[in-house]
Structures are given as C-alpha cells and as structure tokens.
Design a protein around this motif. Structure first.
Motif, mmCIF file in Angstrom:
data_model
loop_
_atom_site.group_PDB
_atom_site.id
_atom_site.type_symbol
_atom_site.label_atom_id
_atom_site.label_comp_id
_atom_site.label_asym_id
_atom_site.label_seq_id
_atom_site.Cartn_x
_atom_site.Cartn_y
_atom_site.Cartn_z
ATOM 1 N N GLU A 1 0.820 -1.218 0.000
ATOM 2 C CA GLU A 1 0.000 0.000 0.000
ATOM 3 C C GLU A 1 0.855 1.269 0.000
ATOM 4 N N HIS A 2 2.057 1.179 0.585
ATOM 5 C CA HIS A 2 2.952 2.335 0.608
ATOM 6 C C HIS A 2 3.376 2.745 -0.800
ATOM 7 N N ALA A 3 3.450 1.768 -1.686
ATOM 8 C CA ALA A 3 3.893 2.032 -3.055
ATOM 9 C C ALA A 3 2.731 2.179 -4.035
ATOM 10 N N ALA A 4 1.516 2.292 -3.522
ATOM 11 C CA ALA A 4 0.346 2.445 -4.405
ATOM 12 C C ALA A 4 0.492 3.712 -5.247
ATOM 13 N N PRO A 5 0.135 3.626 -6.515
ATOM 14 C CA PRO A 5 0.301 4.781 -7.406
ATOM 15 C C PRO A 5 -0.338 6.077 -6.882
ATOM 16 N N ASP A 6 -1.534 5.986 -6.305
ATOM 17 C CA ASP A 6 -2.192 7.200 -5.810
ATOM 18 C C ASP A 6 -1.402 7.846 -4.672
ATOM 19 N N HIS A 7 -0.847 7.027 -3.784
ATOM 20 C CA HIS A 7 -0.061 7.554 -2.668
ATOM 21 C C HIS A 7 1.236 8.189 -3.177
ATOM 22 N N ILE A 8 1.930 7.503 -4.058
ATOM 23 C CA ILE A 8 3.197 8.033 -4.598
ATOM 24 C C ILE A 8 2.935 9.313 -5.382
ATOM 25 N N ARG A 9 1.885 9.333 -6.164
ATOM 26 C CA ARG A 9 1.548 10.528 -6.950
ATOM 27 C C ARG A 9 1.250 11.714 -6.035
ATOM 28 N N LEU A 10 0.514 11.484 -4.950
ATOM 29 C CA LEU A 10 0.205 12.557 -4.000
ATOM 30 C C LEU A 10 1.487 13.092 -3.363
ATOM 31 N N MET A 11 2.390 12.185 -2.996
ATOM 32 C CA MET A 11 3.655 12.633 -2.407
ATOM 33 C C MET A 11 4.497 13.396 -3.425
ATOM 34 N N GLN A 12 4.474 12.973 -4.690
ATOM 35 C CA GLN A 12 5.181 13.703 -5.737
ATOM 36 C C GLN A 12 4.557 15.090 -5.939
ATOM 37 N N ASP A 13 3.228 15.140 -5.928
ATOM 38 C CA ASP A 13 2.544 16.435 -6.046
ATOM 39 C C ASP A 13 2.951 17.360 -4.907
ATOM 40 N N CYS A 14 3.003 16.807 -3.708
ATOM 41 C CA CYS A 14 3.356 17.602 -2.531
ATOM 42 C C CYS A 14 4.781 18.136 -2.663
ATOM 43 N N ALA A 15 5.715 17.259 -3.002
ATOM 44 C CA ALA A 15 7.107 17.690 -3.163
ATOM 45 C C ALA A 15 7.218 18.790 -4.221
ATOM 46 N N GLN A 16 6.524 18.613 -5.341
ATOM 47 C CA GLN A 16 6.637 19.577 -6.433
ATOM 48 C C GLN A 16 6.009 20.922 -6.088
ATOM 49 N N ILE A 17 4.826 20.925 -5.478
ATOM 50 C CA ILE A 17 4.189 22.202 -5.147
ATOM 51 C C ILE A 17 4.979 22.929 -4.062
ATOM 52 N N CYS A 18 5.609 22.180 -3.166
ATOM 53 C CA CYS A 18 6.453 22.823 -2.146
ATOM 54 C C CYS A 18 7.640 23.525 -2.803
ATOM 55 N N ALA A 19 8.285 22.847 -3.736
ATOM 56 C CA ALA A 19 9.418 23.458 -4.443
ATOM 57 C C ALA A 19 8.955 24.676 -5.236
ATOM 58 N N THR A 20 7.800 24.564 -5.876
ATOM 59 C CA THR A 20 7.265 25.676 -6.665
ATOM 60 C C THR A 20 6.899 26.856 -5.769
ATOM 61 N N SER A 21 6.255 26.587 -4.653
ATOM 62 C CA SER A 21 5.886 27.670 -3.738
ATOM 63 C C SER A 21 7.117 28.377 -3.203
ATOM 64 N N ALA A 22 8.136 27.607 -2.831
ATOM 65 C CA ALA A 22 9.384 28.218 -2.358
ATOM 66 C C ALA A 22 9.977 29.099 -3.443
ATOM 67 N N ASP A 23 9.978 28.616 -4.666
ATOM 68 C CA ASP A 23 10.518 29.376 -5.792
ATOM 69 C C ASP A 23 9.754 30.685 -6.005
ATOM 70 N N PHE A 24 8.433 30.633 -5.946
ATOM 71 C CA PHE A 24 7.618 31.844 -6.117
ATOM 72 C C PHE A 24 7.933 32.868 -5.034
ATOM 73 N N MET A 25 8.084 32.392 -3.792
ATOM 74 C CA MET A 25 8.389 33.326 -2.695
ATOM 75 C C MET A 25 9.812 33.864 -2.810
ATOM 76 N N LEU A 26 10.762 33.027 -3.196
ATOM 77 C CA LEU A 26 12.149 33.476 -3.316
ATOM 78 C C LEU A 26 12.296 34.607 -4.323
ATOM 79 N N ARG A 27 11.510 34.546 -5.382
ATOM 80 C CA ARG A 27 11.611 35.623 -6.381
ATOM 81 C C ARG A 27 10.560 36.712 -6.177
ATOM 82 N N MET A 28 9.862 36.634 -5.014
ATOM 83 C CA MET A 28 8.895 37.670 -4.642
ATOM 84 C C MET A 28 7.794 37.834 -5.696
ATOM 85 N N SER A 29 7.339 36.717 -6.236
ATOM 86 C CA SER A 29 6.269 36.746 -7.232
ATOM 87 C C SER A 29 4.989 37.301 -6.621
#
Length: 123
Positions: free
Chosen positions: A37-65
C-alpha cells in the motif's frame, strides 16, 4: 515594506516548503522500497505532487512573485492531503509520521502566507 524586502514569516515559509519537499522525496524512496500500500500509485503521486508544489511555492516566494499567495494556498491544500495519507499509512513507521508532521507544518505556514497575500485577496 518595500517590494524587495522579505518578511521573516516568508523566510520561514520558504524553509518549511524546502524541508517538506526534501522529506517527501526521501519518503517516496522508503515507500517504494516497502511496497504494498505504501507504493500504491495514488499515494506516490500525491507525495510527488506535494514535493513539487512545495518546491514551486518556495521558488515563487524566493523571487517575490505577486502570485506566491496563490501557490501557497494550493500548497497548503496538497500538503494537508499528503499529511493525512502518510498518517493513514504510518502504523508505527517513524518516517511516515515524520513526513506527515512536516507536511502539516508546511501546510500551516503556507496557509498563513496565502491569507496574508494582498494579491490573493484582490483576485
């Protein structure tokens, strides 16, 4: 505050986003190794989404968007969903609970950043 000055709250949110990104990426590797269940596609996809949006949000704030409030709002929503899913699968696994805790910390920080954004309020 002049446009080129970053508040302490924003710096903390950036740090929270970057930590959450790192923890999610590391936890994905653990989940894939555990399988089931830990490797279920929906769980992995959600964790990937979380990692990516966190990186994107940090990037937006760093450049004062002007749009950082919007990305932080989405980040808070996804981090909360990821935290719920990691907690559901934790079952005593410290790394899963650590991921859930980091996601909740980031969600709260991003929620504050989103609600404080003047751009967000005017859209």
């Amino acid at each position: 505050m002049p446009h080129n000055e970053m508040s302490q709250e924003m710096r903390e949110c950036i740090d929270n986003c970057l930590r959450c990104h790192a923890v999610c990426v590391e936890t994905i590797a653990h989940c894939l190794a555990m399988g089931g269940e830990h490797a279920a596609p929906d769980h992995i996809r959600l964790m990937q989404d979380c990692a990516q949006i966190c990186a994107t949000s940090a990037d937006f704030m760093l450049r004062m968007s002007d749009f950082h409030g919007e990305t932080c709002g989405v980040c808070a929503t996804i981090c909360e969903a990821c935290a719920d899913d990691c907690e559901r699968l934790a079952d005593g696994a410290d790394f899963m609970q650590a991921c859930a805790d980091e996601c909740r910390r980031c969600a709260e920080s991003c929620r504050r950043m989103s609600s404080g954004s003047s751009r967000s309020a005017s859209i």
